[in-house]
Design a protein around this motif. Structure first.
Motif, PDB file in Angstrom:
ATOM      1  N   GLN A 133      -3.452 -10.130   6.788  1.00 16.73           N
ATOM      2  CA  GLN A 133      -1.710 -10.232   6.600  1.00 16.73           C
ATOM      3  C   GLN A 133      -1.265 -10.809   6.482  1.00 16.73           C
ATOM      4  N   THR A 134      -0.815 -11.219   5.088  1.00 16.80           N
ATOM      5  CA  THR A 134       0.115 -13.016   5.880  1.00 16.80           C
ATOM      6  C   THR A 134       1.640 -12.394   5.874  1.00 16.80           C
ATOM      7  N   VAL A 135       2.019 -13.966   6.131  1.00 14.33           N
ATOM      8  CA  VAL A 135       3.798 -14.136   6.714  1.00 14.33           C
ATOM      9  C   VAL A 135       4.291 -13.824   5.723  1.00 14.33           C
ATOM     10  N   GLU A 136       4.484 -14.865   4.782  1.00 14.32           N
ATOM     11  CA  GLU A 136       4.565 -14.630   3.248  1.00 14.32           C
ATOM     12  C   GLU A 136       4.636 -12.923   2.948  1.00 14.32           C
ATOM     13  N   ALA A 137       4.032 -12.012   3.028  1.00 13.54           N
ATOM     14  CA  ALA A 137       4.300 -10.395   2.645  1.00 13.54           C
ATOM     15  C   ALA A 137       4.609 -10.219   3.382  1.00 13.54           C
ATOM     16  N   SER A 138       4.778 -10.808   5.355  1.00 14.25           N
ATOM     17  CA  SER A 138       5.249  -9.634   5.757  1.00 14.25           C
ATOM     18  C   SER A 138       6.930  -9.702   5.352  1.00 14.25           C
ATOM     19  N   GLN A 139       7.093 -11.117   4.890  1.00 12.23           N
ATOM     20  CA  GLN A 139       9.022 -11.377   4.530  1.00 12.23           C
ATOM     21  C   GLN A 139       9.279 -10.948   3.032  1.00 12.23           C
ATOM     22  N   ALA A 140       8.085 -10.217   2.694  1.00 11.96           N
ATOM     23  CA  ALA A 140       8.673 -10.004   1.565  1.00 11.96           C
ATOM     24  C   ALA A 140       9.162  -8.447   1.878  1.00 11.96           C
ATOM     25  N   GLN A 141       8.088  -8.261   2.971  1.00 12.69           N
ATOM     26  CA  GLN A 141       8.606  -6.053   2.859  1.00 12.69           C
ATOM     27  C   GLN A 141       9.362  -6.434   3.679  1.00 12.69           C
ATOM     28  N   PHE A 174       6.490  -7.546  12.894  1.00 13.44           N
ATOM     29  CA  PHE A 174       5.895  -7.850  11.271  1.00 13.44           C
ATOM     30  C   PHE A 174       4.920  -9.237  11.867  1.00 13.44           C
ATOM     31  N   ALA A 175       3.549  -7.978  12.446  1.00  8.91           N
ATOM     32  CA  ALA A 175       2.432  -8.953  12.639  1.00  8.91           C
ATOM     33  C   ALA A 175       2.053 -10.042  11.672  1.00  8.91           C
ATOM     34  N   TRP A 176       1.283 -11.042  11.562  1.00  7.15           N
ATOM     35  CA  TRP A 176       0.844 -11.621  10.687  1.00  7.15           C
ATOM     36  C   TRP A 176      -0.564 -12.391  10.977  1.00  7.15           C
ATOM     37  N   GLY A 177      -1.928 -12.308  10.244  1.00  4.94           N
ATOM     38  CA  GLY A 177      -2.663 -12.963  10.497  1.00  4.94           C
ATOM     39  C   GLY A 177      -2.676 -14.860  10.037  1.00  4.94           C
ATOM     40  N   ARG A 178      -2.205 -14.079   8.655  1.00  3.56           N
ATOM     41  CA  ARG A 178      -2.381 -16.282   8.906  1.00  3.56           C
ATOM     42  C   ARG A 178      -1.517 -16.966   7.239  1.00  3.56           C
ATOM     43  N   GLY A 179      -1.039 -18.018   7.370  1.00  3.39           N
ATOM     44  CA  GLY A 179      -0.190 -17.978   6.210  1.00  3.39           C
ATOM     45  C   GLY A 179      -0.709 -18.588   5.636  1.00  3.39           C
ATOM     46  N   ALA A 180       0.036 -18.261   4.408  1.00  2.00           N
ATOM     47  CA  ALA A 180      -0.730 -18.752   2.626  1.00  2.00           C
ATOM     48  C   ALA A 180      -0.927 -19.711   2.488  1.00  2.00           C
ATOM     49  N   TYR A 181      -0.376 -21.012   3.590  1.00  2.00           N
ATOM     50  CA  TYR A 181      -0.166 -22.697   3.234  1.00  2.00           C
ATOM     51  C   TYR A 181      -1.364 -22.977   5.146  1.00  2.00           C
ATOM     52  N   GLN A 206      -1.627 -15.234  -1.332  1.00  2.00           N
ATOM     53  CA  GLN A 206      -0.802 -16.374  -0.183  1.00  2.00           C
ATOM     54  C   GLN A 206       0.113 -14.271   0.062  1.00  2.00           C
ATOM     55  N   LEU A 207       0.319 -12.721  -0.527  1.00  2.00           N
ATOM     56  CA  LEU A 207       0.941 -12.079  -0.462  1.00  2.00           C
ATOM     57  C   LEU A 207      -0.561 -10.628   0.115  1.00  2.00           C
ATOM     58  N   GLY A 208      -1.075 -11.294   1.209  1.00  2.00           N
ATOM     59  CA  GLY A 208      -1.913 -10.052   1.516  1.00  2.00           C
ATOM     60  C   GLY A 208      -1.369  -9.211   2.396  1.00  2.00           C
ATOM     61  N   ASP A 209      -1.517  -7.894   1.827  1.00  2.00           N
ATOM     62  CA  ASP A 209      -0.381  -7.080   2.242  1.00  2.00           C
ATOM     63  C   ASP A 209      -1.378  -5.706   3.062  1.00  2.00           C
ATOM     64  N   GLU A 210      -1.546  -5.588   4.252  1.00  2.00           N
ATOM     65  CA  GLU A 210      -2.145  -4.075   4.673  1.00  2.00           C
ATOM     66  C   GLU A 210      -1.429  -3.142   5.794  1.00  2.00           C
ATOM     67  N   GLY A 211      -0.159  -2.463   5.067  1.00  2.00           N
ATOM     68  CA  GLY A 211       1.126  -1.516   5.266  1.00  2.00           C
ATOM     69  C   GLY A 211       2.017  -1.508   6.997  1.00  2.00           C
ATOM     70  N   ALA A 212       1.658  -0.380   7.216  1.00  2.00           N
ATOM     71  CA  ALA A 212       2.444  -0.528   8.541  1.00  2.00           C
ATOM     72  C   ALA A 212       0.958  -0.452   9.759  1.00  2.00           C
ATOM     73  N   ALA A 213       0.057  -0.286   9.294  1.00  2.00           N
ATOM     74  CA  ALA A 213      -0.763  -0.703  10.836  1.00  2.00           C
ATOM     75  C   ALA A 213      -0.771  -2.843  11.572  1.00  2.00           C
ATOM     76  N   ASN A 214       0.186  -2.922  10.842  1.00  2.00           N
ATOM     77  CA  ASN A 214       0.473  -4.165  11.068  1.00  2.00           C
ATOM     78  C   ASN A 214       2.339  -4.224  11.855  1.00  2.00           C
ATOM     79  N   THR A 215       2.314  -3.236  11.750  1.00  2.00           N
ATOM     80  CA  THR A 215       4.168  -2.741  11.813  1.00  2.00           C
ATOM     81  C   THR A 215       4.534  -1.979  13.712  1.00  2.00           C
ATOM     82  N   LEU A 216       5.047  -2.970  13.929  1.00  2.00           N
ATOM     83  CA  LEU A 216       5.993  -1.594  15.053  1.00  2.00           C
ATOM     84  C   LEU A 216       7.475  -1.913  14.952  1.00  2.00           C
ATOM     85  N   ARG A 217       7.950  -0.187  15.141  1.00  2.00           N
ATOM     86  CA  ARG A 217       9.147   0.046  15.379  1.00  2.00           C
ATOM     87  C   ARG A 217       9.888   0.304  16.793  1.00  2.00           C
TER      88      ARG A 217
END
Length: 449
Positions: free
Chosen positions: A221-229, A202-209, A179-190
Protein backbone atom coordinates in the motif's frame (compact mmCIF):
# COMPACT_ATOMS: atom_id res chain seq x y z
CA UNK A 1 -14.11 19.00 16.46
CA UNK A 2 -14.94 21.27 13.53
CA UNK A 3 -16.39 19.77 10.40
CA UNK A 4 -15.88 20.95 6.85
CA UNK A 5 -18.98 22.35 5.14
CA UNK A 6 -21.17 19.79 3.45
CA UNK A 7 -20.09 16.75 5.48
CA UNK A 8 -22.91 14.62 6.87
CA UNK A 9 -23.35 13.81 10.51
CA UNK A 10 -23.83 10.33 11.92
CA UNK A 11 -27.42 9.12 11.49
CA UNK A 12 -29.63 6.87 13.51
CA UNK A 13 -30.31 3.39 12.13
CA UNK A 14 -26.86 2.79 10.65
CA UNK A 15 -26.11 -0.91 10.49
CA UNK A 16 -23.55 -3.06 8.77
CA UNK A 17 -23.71 -5.73 6.09
CA UNK A 18 -20.83 -8.17 5.75
CA UNK A 19 -20.26 -9.15 2.12
CA UNK A 20 -18.46 -12.49 2.17
CA UNK A 21 -16.53 -13.61 -0.89
CA UNK A 22 -17.79 -16.99 -2.08
CA UNK A 23 -14.93 -19.45 -2.56
CA UNK A 24 -14.56 -20.35 -6.21
CA UNK A 25 -14.54 -23.70 -8.03
CA UNK A 26 -10.77 -23.52 -8.69
CA UNK A 27 -9.80 -23.25 -5.02
CA UNK A 28 -6.11 -24.17 -5.07
CA UNK A 29 -2.76 -23.29 -3.54
CA UNK A 30 -1.67 -19.90 -4.79
CA UNK A 31 1.28 -17.58 -4.59
CA UNK A 32 1.16 -14.68 -2.16
CA UNK A 33 4.62 -13.57 -1.10
CA UNK A 34 4.42 -11.42 1.98
CA UNK A 35 1.65 -13.25 3.81
CA UNK A 36 3.43 -15.76 5.98
CA UNK A 37 0.64 -18.37 6.32
CA UNK A 38 0.27 -18.49 2.53
CA UNK A 39 3.69 -20.06 2.20
CA UNK A 40 2.23 -23.41 3.27
CA UNK A 41 1.97 -25.54 0.16
CA UNK A 42 -0.01 -28.59 -0.90
CA UNK A 43 -0.83 -29.95 -4.30
CA UNK A 44 -4.38 -31.26 -3.94
CA UNK A 45 -7.35 -29.26 -2.71
CA UNK A 46 -11.06 -29.80 -2.13
CA UNK A 47 -12.96 -26.82 -3.60
CA UNK A 48 -16.33 -28.20 -2.52
CA UNK A 49 -15.30 -28.55 1.12
CA UNK A 50 -13.72 -25.08 1.08
CA UNK A 51 -16.83 -23.42 -0.34
CA UNK A 52 -19.11 -25.24 2.10
CA UNK A 53 -16.86 -24.16 4.98
CA UNK A 54 -17.22 -20.57 3.83
CA UNK A 55 -21.00 -20.95 3.76
CA UNK A 56 -20.93 -22.54 7.22
CA UNK A 57 -19.11 -19.46 8.47
CA UNK A 58 -21.87 -17.29 7.00
CA UNK A 59 -24.46 -19.49 8.76
CA UNK A 60 -22.68 -19.10 12.09
CA UNK A 61 -22.33 -15.34 11.64
CA UNK A 62 -26.04 -15.05 10.88
CA UNK A 63 -26.87 -17.06 13.99
CA UNK A 64 -24.88 -14.49 15.98
CA UNK A 65 -27.03 -11.68 14.58
CA UNK A 66 -24.74 -10.43 11.82
CA UNK A 67 -26.24 -9.30 8.54
CA UNK A 68 -24.56 -11.31 5.78
CA UNK A 69 -24.40 -10.92 2.02
CA UNK A 70 -22.29 -12.58 -0.67
CA UNK A 71 -19.97 -11.59 -3.49
CA UNK A 72 -19.61 -14.09 -6.35
CA UNK A 73 -16.18 -15.56 -7.15
CA UNK A 74 -14.21 -14.50 -10.21
CA UNK A 75 -13.88 -16.61 -13.37
CA UNK A 76 -10.81 -18.81 -13.14
CA UNK A 77 -8.71 -19.93 -14.94
CA UNK A 78 -8.55 -16.42 -16.36
CA UNK A 79 -7.93 -17.22 -20.03
CA UNK A 80 -8.42 -13.58 -21.01
CA UNK A 81 -5.39 -12.58 -18.94
CA UNK A 82 -3.38 -15.47 -20.30
CA UNK A 83 -4.04 -14.14 -23.79
CA UNK A 84 -3.02 -10.65 -22.68
CA UNK A 85 0.41 -11.98 -21.72
CA UNK A 86 0.97 -13.71 -25.03
CA UNK A 87 -0.65 -17.14 -24.95
CA UNK A 88 -2.59 -17.75 -28.16
CA UNK A 89 -5.08 -20.15 -29.69
CA UNK A 90 -8.34 -21.58 -28.45
CA UNK A 91 -8.98 -22.09 -24.74
CA UNK A 92 -7.48 -25.58 -24.73
CA UNK A 93 -4.21 -24.45 -26.37
CA UNK A 94 -3.94 -21.45 -24.07
CA UNK A 95 -4.39 -23.55 -20.94
CA UNK A 96 -1.93 -26.24 -22.04
CA UNK A 97 0.71 -23.70 -23.03
CA UNK A 98 0.35 -21.85 -19.70
CA UNK A 99 0.76 -25.16 -17.86
CA UNK A 100 4.13 -25.90 -19.45
CA UNK A 101 7.27 -25.81 -17.33
CA UNK A 102 6.44 -25.13 -13.70
CA UNK A 103 2.92 -23.97 -14.60
CA UNK A 104 3.40 -20.63 -12.84
CA UNK A 105 1.28 -18.59 -15.26
CA UNK A 106 -1.60 -21.03 -15.09
CA UNK A 107 -1.52 -21.08 -11.29
CA UNK A 108 -1.44 -17.28 -11.13
CA UNK A 109 -4.45 -17.05 -13.43
CA UNK A 110 -6.36 -19.75 -11.52
CA UNK A 111 -5.90 -18.37 -8.00
CA UNK A 112 -9.08 -18.10 -5.89
CA UNK A 113 -7.86 -14.91 -4.22
CA UNK A 114 -11.09 -12.91 -4.61
CA UNK A 115 -12.43 -14.92 -1.66
CA UNK A 116 -10.41 -12.53 0.54
CA UNK A 117 -13.10 -9.88 0.14
CA UNK A 118 -11.50 -7.59 2.74
CA UNK A 119 -9.19 -6.52 -0.09
CA UNK A 120 -11.92 -5.99 -2.69
CA UNK A 121 -12.54 -2.30 -2.06
CA UNK A 122 -12.56 0.53 0.47
CA UNK A 123 -15.90 1.81 1.75
CA UNK A 124 -17.05 5.05 3.36
CA UNK A 125 -20.54 5.14 4.91
CA UNK A 126 -22.97 7.86 3.90
CA UNK A 127 -22.74 9.37 7.39
CA UNK A 128 -19.10 10.29 6.71
CA UNK A 129 -19.14 11.53 3.11
CA UNK A 130 -19.54 14.99 1.62
CA UNK A 131 -22.53 14.15 -0.60
CA UNK A 132 -24.27 11.77 1.82
CA UNK A 133 -23.87 8.70 -0.39
CA UNK A 134 -22.05 5.44 0.35
CA UNK A 135 -18.77 5.59 -1.59
CA UNK A 136 -16.83 2.51 -2.66
CA UNK A 137 -13.39 2.48 -4.30
CA UNK A 138 -12.42 -0.79 -5.96
CA UNK A 139 -8.86 -1.87 -5.01
CA UNK A 140 -6.34 -2.21 -7.85
CA UNK A 141 -4.23 -4.79 -5.95
CA UNK A 142 -1.54 -4.03 -8.52
CA UNK A 143 1.37 -5.48 -6.58
CA UNK A 144 0.46 -9.16 -7.06
CA UNK A 145 -0.50 -10.45 -10.50
CA UNK A 146 -2.92 -13.05 -9.17
CA UNK A 147 -4.84 -10.27 -7.41
CA UNK A 148 -4.39 -7.51 -9.98
CA UNK A 149 -6.71 -9.50 -12.25
CA UNK A 150 -9.67 -8.87 -9.95
CA UNK A 151 -10.37 -5.14 -10.28
CA UNK A 152 -12.41 -5.13 -13.49
CA UNK A 153 -14.77 -7.92 -12.41
CA UNK A 154 -15.00 -6.54 -8.87
CA UNK A 155 -16.10 -3.20 -10.29
CA UNK A 156 -18.70 -4.93 -12.45
CA UNK A 157 -20.08 -6.93 -9.51
CA UNK A 158 -20.17 -4.01 -7.07
CA UNK A 159 -21.77 -1.78 -9.69
CA UNK A 160 -24.54 -4.35 -10.13
CA UNK A 161 -25.16 -4.56 -6.38
CA UNK A 162 -24.78 -0.86 -5.54
CA UNK A 163 -26.56 0.27 -8.68
CA UNK A 164 -28.71 3.03 -7.17
CA UNK A 165 -26.63 6.11 -7.99
CA UNK A 166 -28.76 8.29 -5.75
CA UNK A 167 -27.44 6.37 -2.74
CA UNK A 168 -24.19 4.77 -3.89
CA UNK A 169 -21.07 5.73 -5.83
CA UNK A 170 -18.83 2.88 -7.02
CA UNK A 171 -15.45 4.16 -8.20
CA UNK A 172 -13.18 2.25 -10.57
CA UNK A 173 -9.80 1.16 -9.25
CA UNK A 174 -6.92 3.61 -9.17
CA UNK A 175 -4.49 3.31 -12.09
CA UNK A 176 -2.53 0.09 -11.55
CA UNK A 177 0.93 1.63 -11.26
CA UNK A 178 3.71 1.35 -8.69
CA UNK A 179 2.98 4.76 -7.18
CA UNK A 180 -0.69 3.94 -6.50
CA UNK A 181 -0.64 0.45 -5.00
CA UNK A 182 -3.99 -0.01 -3.25
CA UNK A 183 -4.93 -3.01 -1.10
CA UNK A 184 -8.47 -2.02 -0.20
CA UNK A 185 -10.17 -2.00 3.18
CA UNK A 186 -7.61 -4.40 4.64
CA UNK A 187 -5.40 -1.35 5.26
CA UNK A 188 -8.06 0.87 6.85
CA UNK A 189 -9.76 1.24 10.22
CA UNK A 190 -12.82 3.29 11.20
CA UNK A 191 -13.36 4.36 14.81
CA UNK A 192 -16.26 6.31 16.31
CA UNK A 193 -17.08 7.24 19.88
CA UNK A 194 -20.63 8.31 20.68
CA UNK A 195 -21.77 11.32 18.66
CA UNK A 196 -18.24 12.38 17.75
CA UNK A 197 -17.41 12.19 14.04
CA UNK A 198 -15.72 8.99 12.96
CA UNK A 199 -11.98 8.91 12.39
CA UNK A 200 -10.62 6.90 9.46
CA UNK A 201 -7.12 5.40 9.69
CA UNK A 202 -5.44 4.70 6.34
CA UNK A 203 -2.27 2.70 6.96
CA UNK A 204 0.40 2.47 4.28
CA UNK A 205 3.65 0.60 3.79
CA UNK A 206 5.62 2.76 1.38
CA UNK A 207 5.72 6.10 -0.33
CA UNK A 208 5.99 6.24 -4.10
CA UNK A 209 9.25 8.15 -3.97
CA UNK A 210 10.63 7.02 -0.61
CA UNK A 211 12.25 3.80 0.49
CA UNK A 212 10.62 1.80 3.24
CA UNK A 213 12.48 -0.02 5.98
CA UNK A 214 10.97 -3.48 5.42
CA UNK A 215 13.30 -5.83 3.59
CA UNK A 216 11.95 -9.37 3.73
CA UNK A 217 8.53 -8.83 2.16
CA UNK A 218 7.23 -6.06 -0.11
CA UNK A 219 5.14 -3.18 1.15
CA UNK A 220 2.04 -3.04 -1.05
CA UNK A 221 0.00 0.00 0.00
CA UNK A 222 1.30 3.47 -0.91
CA UNK A 223 0.46 6.62 0.99
CA UNK A 224 -0.37 8.25 -2.35
CA UNK A 225 -3.04 5.61 -3.01
CA UNK A 226 -4.48 6.15 0.47
CA UNK A 227 -4.64 9.89 -0.13
CA UNK A 228 -6.40 9.31 -3.45
CA UNK A 229 -8.90 7.04 -1.72
CA UNK A 230 -9.79 9.78 0.74
CA UNK A 231 -10.51 12.16 -2.13
CA UNK A 232 -12.65 9.64 -4.01
CA UNK A 233 -14.51 8.58 -0.86
CA UNK A 234 -15.34 12.24 -0.18
CA UNK A 235 -14.06 12.07 3.39
CA UNK A 236 -13.26 15.15 5.42
CA UNK A 237 -9.43 15.35 5.51
CA UNK A 238 -9.69 16.57 9.10
CA UNK A 239 -11.10 13.16 10.09
CA UNK A 240 -8.31 11.06 8.55
CA UNK A 241 -4.96 9.75 9.79
CA UNK A 242 -2.21 8.31 7.58
CA UNK A 243 0.11 6.25 9.83
CA UNK A 244 2.84 4.09 8.35
CA UNK A 245 2.82 0.32 8.84
CA UNK A 246 5.64 -0.89 11.05
CA UNK A 247 8.50 -2.32 8.95
CA UNK A 248 8.99 -5.16 11.41
CA UNK A 249 5.33 -6.05 11.09
CA UNK A 250 5.63 -6.09 7.32
CA UNK A 251 8.71 -8.29 7.50
CA UNK A 252 6.86 -10.59 9.87
CA UNK A 253 4.23 -11.31 7.22
CA UNK A 254 1.61 -8.67 8.11
CA UNK A 255 1.25 -7.34 4.57
CA UNK A 256 -2.03 -5.64 5.51
CA UNK A 257 -2.75 -3.69 8.66
CA UNK A 258 -5.81 -5.84 9.41
CA UNK A 259 -3.41 -8.68 10.18
CA UNK A 260 -2.41 -6.79 13.32
CA UNK A 261 -5.33 -4.46 14.05
CA UNK A 262 -9.12 -4.62 14.25
CA UNK A 263 -11.57 -1.82 15.03
CA UNK A 264 -15.26 -1.68 15.88
CA UNK A 265 -16.97 1.49 17.05
CA UNK A 266 -14.98 2.80 20.00
CA UNK A 267 -12.84 -0.35 20.41
CA UNK A 268 -9.43 -0.86 18.83
CA UNK A 269 -7.50 -4.11 19.06
CA UNK A 270 -3.94 -3.53 17.91
CA UNK A 271 -0.46 -5.04 18.08
CA UNK A 272 2.41 -2.70 18.84
CA UNK A 273 4.08 -3.71 15.55
CA UNK A 274 1.03 -2.86 13.43
CA UNK A 275 2.04 0.78 12.98
CA UNK A 276 5.22 2.76 13.23
CA UNK A 277 5.11 5.16 16.22
CA UNK A 278 1.99 3.39 17.46
CA UNK A 279 2.12 5.32 20.74
CA UNK A 280 1.83 8.66 18.95
CA UNK A 281 -0.97 7.31 16.77
CA UNK A 282 -2.93 6.22 19.84
CA UNK A 283 -2.35 9.59 21.49
CA UNK A 284 -3.76 11.36 18.44
CA UNK A 285 -6.77 9.02 18.30
CA UNK A 286 -7.52 9.73 21.96
CA UNK A 287 -7.21 13.46 21.31
CA UNK A 288 -9.75 13.25 18.50
CA UNK A 289 -12.12 10.68 19.97
CA UNK A 290 -11.87 11.32 23.69
CA UNK A 291 -11.22 9.19 26.73
CA UNK A 292 -14.03 6.76 25.89
CA UNK A 293 -11.86 5.24 23.17
CA UNK A 294 -10.94 1.69 24.22
CA UNK A 295 -7.57 0.31 23.16
CA UNK A 296 -6.42 -3.27 23.72
CA UNK A 297 -2.72 -3.04 22.86
CA UNK A 298 -0.80 -6.28 22.45
CA UNK A 299 2.89 -6.12 23.29
CA UNK A 300 5.34 -8.27 21.36
CA UNK A 301 6.71 -9.57 24.65
CA UNK A 302 3.30 -11.08 25.43
CA UNK A 303 2.10 -11.82 21.89
CA UNK A 304 5.10 -12.41 19.61
CA UNK A 305 4.65 -11.23 16.05
CA UNK A 306 4.84 -14.73 14.56
CA UNK A 307 2.07 -15.88 16.92
CA UNK A 308 -0.11 -12.88 16.10
CA UNK A 309 0.25 -13.42 12.35
CA UNK A 310 0.14 -17.21 12.35
CA UNK A 311 -2.93 -17.44 14.58
CA UNK A 312 -4.94 -14.71 12.79
CA UNK A 313 -5.91 -13.41 16.22
CA UNK A 314 -6.76 -9.96 14.82
CA UNK A 315 -8.82 -11.44 11.98
CA UNK A 316 -12.04 -11.72 13.95
CA UNK A 317 -15.55 -10.37 13.44
CA UNK A 318 -17.40 -8.51 16.15
CA UNK A 319 -21.05 -9.25 16.87
CA UNK A 320 -23.61 -8.01 19.37
CA UNK A 321 -24.73 -10.39 22.11
CA UNK A 322 -28.41 -10.57 23.13
CA UNK A 323 -27.65 -8.37 26.17
CA UNK A 324 -26.09 -5.69 23.95
CA UNK A 325 -22.48 -6.47 24.78
CA UNK A 326 -19.84 -7.22 22.17
CA UNK A 327 -18.77 -10.70 21.17
CA UNK A 328 -15.89 -11.71 18.91
CA UNK A 329 -15.84 -14.51 16.34
CA UNK A 330 -12.29 -15.77 15.77
CA UNK A 331 -10.49 -18.45 13.81
CA UNK A 332 -10.10 -21.70 15.76
CA UNK A 333 -6.31 -21.49 15.56
CA UNK A 334 -6.44 -18.24 17.55
CA UNK A 335 -7.49 -20.29 20.57
CA UNK A 336 -4.96 -23.03 19.88
CA UNK A 337 -1.98 -20.67 20.13
CA UNK A 338 -1.10 -20.01 23.78
CA UNK A 339 -0.01 -16.39 23.31
CA UNK A 340 -3.01 -15.54 21.14
CA UNK A 341 -5.33 -17.25 23.61
CA UNK A 342 -3.83 -15.16 26.40
CA UNK A 343 -4.58 -11.96 24.49
CA UNK A 344 -8.15 -13.04 23.81
CA UNK A 345 -8.65 -13.97 27.45
CA UNK A 346 -7.46 -10.49 28.44
CA UNK A 347 -10.08 -8.95 26.14
CA UNK A 348 -12.76 -10.70 28.17
CA UNK A 349 -11.12 -10.06 31.55
CA UNK A 350 -10.78 -6.34 30.77
CA UNK A 351 -14.40 -6.07 29.67
CA UNK A 352 -13.75 -5.25 26.02
CA UNK A 353 -15.82 -8.22 24.85
CA UNK A 354 -18.28 -10.40 26.71
CA UNK A 355 -17.68 -13.66 24.86
CA UNK A 356 -15.54 -15.23 22.17
CA UNK A 357 -16.74 -17.81 19.66
CA UNK A 358 -14.59 -19.90 17.35
CA UNK A 359 -15.00 -21.06 13.77
CA UNK A 360 -12.73 -23.55 12.01
CA UNK A 361 -12.03 -22.13 8.56
CA UNK A 362 -8.97 -24.21 7.74
CA UNK A 363 -10.75 -26.09 4.93
CA UNK A 364 -11.39 -22.69 3.36
CA UNK A 365 -8.33 -20.70 4.44
CA UNK A 366 -5.30 -22.88 3.81
CA UNK A 367 -3.47 -19.66 3.01
CA UNK A 368 -4.20 -18.02 6.34
CA UNK A 369 -6.64 -15.44 7.64
CA UNK A 370 -9.57 -15.24 9.99
CA UNK A 371 -13.32 -14.86 9.47
CA UNK A 372 -12.87 -11.14 8.74
CA UNK A 373 -10.61 -11.94 5.80
CA UNK A 374 -13.57 -13.28 3.85
CA UNK A 375 -15.76 -10.23 4.18
CA UNK A 376 -16.04 -6.61 3.09
CA UNK A 377 -17.72 -4.47 5.75
CA UNK A 378 -20.33 -2.09 4.32
CA UNK A 379 -22.14 0.22 6.77
CA UNK A 380 -25.69 0.78 5.49
CA UNK A 381 -28.89 2.23 6.86
CA UNK A 382 -32.22 0.52 6.23
CA UNK A 383 -33.03 2.55 3.13
CA UNK A 384 -29.64 1.86 1.62
CA UNK A 385 -29.91 -1.84 2.32
CA UNK A 386 -33.33 -1.88 0.66
CA UNK A 387 -31.81 -0.19 -2.41
CA UNK A 388 -29.25 -2.96 -3.03
CA UNK A 389 -29.46 -4.63 -6.41
CA UNK A 390 -29.67 -8.37 -6.92
CA UNK A 391 -30.43 -11.04 -4.36
CA UNK A 392 -27.27 -10.96 -2.25
CA UNK A 393 -28.52 -10.61 1.35
CA UNK A 394 -28.38 -14.11 2.81
CA UNK A 395 -31.57 -15.56 4.28
CA UNK A 396 -32.42 -19.20 4.90
CA UNK A 397 -33.66 -19.72 1.35
CA UNK A 398 -30.59 -18.20 -0.31
CA UNK A 399 -28.25 -20.10 1.99
CA UNK A 400 -29.91 -23.39 1.05
CA UNK A 401 -29.74 -22.47 -2.63
CA UNK A 402 -26.04 -21.64 -2.38
CA UNK A 403 -25.28 -24.94 -0.65
CA UNK A 404 -27.15 -26.78 -3.40
CA UNK A 405 -25.27 -24.76 -6.04
CA UNK A 406 -21.90 -25.75 -4.55
CA UNK A 407 -22.92 -29.39 -4.23
CA UNK A 408 -23.93 -29.45 -7.89
CA UNK A 409 -21.06 -27.56 -9.52
CA UNK A 410 -17.90 -28.02 -7.42
CA UNK A 411 -15.32 -30.78 -7.56
CA UNK A 412 -14.21 -32.43 -4.33
CA UNK A 413 -10.66 -32.96 -5.59
CA UNK A 414 -8.51 -30.61 -7.63
CA UNK A 415 -4.83 -31.04 -8.60
CA UNK A 416 -2.52 -28.62 -10.43
CA UNK A 417 -2.89 -30.73 -13.59
CA UNK A 418 -6.66 -30.22 -13.49
CA UNK A 419 -6.22 -26.48 -14.01
CA UNK A 420 -5.16 -27.16 -17.61
CA UNK A 421 -8.30 -29.20 -18.30
CA UNK A 422 -10.64 -27.21 -20.59
CA UNK A 423 -13.51 -29.16 -19.07
CA UNK A 424 -12.81 -27.44 -15.74
CA UNK A 425 -13.05 -24.05 -17.46
CA UNK A 426 -16.42 -25.02 -18.91
CA UNK A 427 -17.59 -26.25 -15.50
CA UNK A 428 -16.59 -22.96 -13.89
CA UNK A 429 -18.38 -20.86 -16.49
CA UNK A 430 -21.51 -22.98 -16.18
CA UNK A 431 -21.40 -22.64 -12.39
CA UNK A 432 -20.89 -18.88 -12.43
CA UNK A 433 -23.57 -18.35 -15.03
CA UNK A 434 -25.99 -20.23 -12.77
CA UNK A 435 -24.82 -18.21 -9.77
CA UNK A 436 -25.42 -14.84 -11.39
CA UNK A 437 -28.97 -15.97 -12.17
CA UNK A 438 -29.42 -17.16 -8.59
CA UNK A 439 -28.15 -13.81 -7.27
CA UNK A 440 -30.06 -11.82 -9.93
CA UNK A 441 -26.96 -9.83 -10.85
CA UNK A 442 -27.18 -9.95 -14.62
CA UNK A 443 -24.15 -10.40 -16.86
CA UNK A 444 -21.29 -9.28 -14.61
CA UNK A 445 -18.64 -11.55 -16.18
CA UNK A 446 -16.87 -10.90 -19.48
CA UNK A 447 -17.65 -14.41 -20.73
CA UNK A 448 -21.38 -13.66 -20.37
CA UNK A 449 -21.27 -10.68 -22.72
Amino acid sequence: MRHGPGWCQNREGMGEVNFDGLIGPTYNDGLAAGVAPSQRAGSTTNPKAAALAGLAKIRLARSLGLKQAVLPPQPRPNVDWLRRIGFTGDDERVLRAAAEGDGMWLRLCSNPSSMWAANAATVAPSSDTRDGRVHIVVANLQHMLHRAQEAETTHSVLSAIFRDEARFAVHAALPAVHQLGDEGAANTLRLQVGERPAVHVFAWGRGAYARHAASRFPARQTVEASQAQVRLLQLDPARVLFPQQHPDGLDGGASHSDTLALAHGSLLLIHELALRDVGNVLTELRRRLGSALQVALARAADLPLQDAVGSSVFGGQFYTCPDGQLGLLVAAESRENAAARGYLDRLVADGHVAQIREVDLRPALRHGGGPASLRLRVPLDEREEAALGGRVIVDDALEAALVAWVEKHYRDRLTPDDLADPQLLREVQTALDALTQLLALGSVYAFQR
